[in-house]
Scaffold this active site. Structure first.
Site, PDB file in Angstrom:
ATOM      1  N   ASP A  59       0.868  -1.217  -0.237  1.00 43.54           N
ATOM      2  CA  ASP A  59       0.080  -0.011  -0.286  1.00 43.54           C
ATOM      3  C   ASP A  59       0.911   1.279  -0.147  1.00 43.54           C
ATOM      4  O   ASP A  59       1.654   1.463   0.776  1.00 43.54           O
ATOM      5  CB  ASP A  59      -0.784   0.096   1.339  1.00 43.54           C
ATOM      6  CG  ASP A  59      -1.877   0.887   1.219  1.00 43.54           C
ATOM      7  OD1 ASP A  59      -1.754   1.857   0.237  1.00 43.54           O
ATOM      8  OD2 ASP A  59      -3.096   0.680   1.812  1.00 43.54           O
ATOM      9  N   GLY A  71      -4.740   3.599  -8.487  1.00 38.96           N
ATOM     10  CA  GLY A  71      -4.729   3.965 -10.071  1.00 38.96           C
ATOM     11  C   GLY A  71      -4.055   5.158 -10.365  1.00 38.96           C
ATOM     12  O   GLY A  71      -4.118   5.656 -11.519  1.00 38.96           O
ATOM     13  N   ASP A 122     -10.658   3.748  -2.429  1.00 33.38           N
ATOM     14  CA  ASP A 122     -11.201   2.670  -1.442  1.00 33.38           C
ATOM     15  C   ASP A 122     -12.590   2.570  -1.735  1.00 33.38           C
ATOM     16  O   ASP A 122     -13.343   3.371  -1.937  1.00 33.38           O
ATOM     17  CB  ASP A 122     -10.959   3.115  -0.035  1.00 33.38           C
ATOM     18  CG  ASP A 122      -9.565   2.844   0.382  1.00 33.38           C
ATOM     19  OD1 ASP A 122      -8.669   2.404  -0.496  1.00 33.38           O
ATOM     20  OD2 ASP A 122      -9.395   3.101   1.530  1.00 33.38           O
TER      21      ASP A 122
END
Length: 394
Positions: A147, A196, A217
């Site tokens: 992440d 993205g 999210d």
């Protein structure tokens, strides 16, 4: 959220000893499993993961294909004097946990960040990539969700107002962990979670990614789920065996999603050849939710070996038709109603010619498990508010 406890934003990538081998063997179809964040968030513990493994087996979800049990953020402890990362008190023995999960015929996933901190402000992998990858391999980890989180601070500090340089830094950070995973010799799904940015679908495979987040999210609200779904139009050409667009985890069974909204959610993810990572409370899964998540015909569409993602072929107002080609020569055809009223599709053209079919086809209603025989472009269809009709046509 992009601050405390934001782990649902992850860059999912897969890596194995050889990139070519990874693309051919890892994630040949979209990964399926369960992730801890949507239900447990930062509360997840060793016991929760063991219980989840048991429930994936007892509910039949494992046999339906859900094999990855993924621990999201907040498992991390502190690094010792040598820089080795240790788990915190919620996870006393990660190797033993991996062994338990594997004993159930399942695989274990874990979470980190290329930054100094994860989204929940636990230790990230910055400057410890090889150490951490080796640690994961030693534990028996099968899947890494990576992440972006605090690495954006690094990007901004080193290259303020230079978007091109920031993007290069981001790609380099993901490639660094990819190489670290390869060095361990252990195959791991590599999942990029960076929302993205910089059109990740164009370069994700170059840094070893098996999947990459295409959006911000998801949450358990119809508006966010449907918004994410609709923004996937046009991305089909970037997906295929070993590398998939990831519109985020499943919220089926969470929040106040209605039955029709859950059907729309599951249908769109199957049309998109999306990873199916459930995030519901398995201890209280209703028969209705279980029937959606384990519907074998819908899962077969998602997992179709041809590996071609579907796309929108027609839209007008709240009505849209999406189609996906399948390996047996048939097509999955989904008629969505994103409007607020039931749509009586009298005389609506199904646009069968758009997918290379004639004016009439043999059809099966997938959710109703009903063969319809021959249908025509202009046959009447009724699609409920926020609902879908999913056909398999040939």
């Amino acid at each position: 959220m992009r601050f405390l406890f934001r782990s649902a934003l992850c860059l999912s990538l897969a890596a194995s000893p050889l990139l070519a081998q990874s693309k051919n063997t890892l994630a040949a179809t979209p990964p399926m499993g369960w992730n801890s964040w949507n239900f447990f968030a930062g509360r997840v513990t060793d016991k929760d993961i063991r219980d989840t493994a048991d429930l994936l087996v007892s509910t039949g979800m494992r046999d339906a294909g859900y094999i990855y049990v993924n621990i999201d953020d907040t498992w991390e402890g502190k690094r010792d004097a040598k820089g080795v990362l240790h788990t915190n008190g919620k996870f006393p023995d990660m190797k033993a946990l991996a062994d338990y999960v594997h004993s159930k015929g399942l695989k274990l996933g874990i979470y980190s960040s290329p930054g100094r901190e994860t989204c929940a402000h636990y230790a990230g992998s910055y400057q410890h990539e090889e150490q951490d990858a080796k640690l994961y391999a030693d534990w028996g980890i099968d899947y890494l969700k990576y992440d972006l989180c605090s690495f954006r601070d690094n990007m901004q500090q080193e290259a303020p107002n230079d978007r091109a340089k920031q993007n290069r830094m981001m790609r380099d950070a993901y490639e660094k962990m990819h190489q670290a995973i390869l060095k361990t010799g252990r195959p791991m799904i590599y999942s990029l979670c960076q929302y993205g940015f910089d059109s990740v679908w164009e370069w994700g495979p170059e840094v070893g990614a098996n999947l990459w987040r295409t959006t911000d999210d998801i949450n358990a609200h119809y508006q966010q789920m449907s918004y994410i779904a609709l923004t996937q139009a046009g991305l089909a050409k970037y997906a295929g065996p070993g590398h998939w667009n990831d519109p985020d985890m499943l919220e089926v069974g969470n929040g106040k999603l209605t039955h029709d909204e859950n059907l729309t959610h599951m249908t769109m993810w199957a049309i998109l050849a999306a990873p199916l990572l459930a995030g519901n409370n398995l201890t209280a899964m209703s028969p209705e939710v279980k029937s959606i998540l384990t519907n074998r015909e819908v899962i077969a569409i998602d997992q179709d070996p041809l590996g071609k993602q579907g796309d929108r072929i027609w839209g007008e107002g709240p009505l849209q038709i999406w189609s996906r080609p399948l390996a047996d020569g048939s097509h999955a055809l989904a008629i969505f109603n994103f409007g607020e009223d039931t749509a009586e599709m009298r005389g609506m053209n199904l646009h069968l010619k758009e997918i290379g079919l004639g004016n009439s086809v043999h059809a099966r209603n997938v959710w109703e498990a009903k063969d319809l025989g021959v249908i025509h472009d202009t046959d009447r269809m009724t699609v409920p508010k926020h609902g879908v009709v999913l056909l398999k046509v040939k």
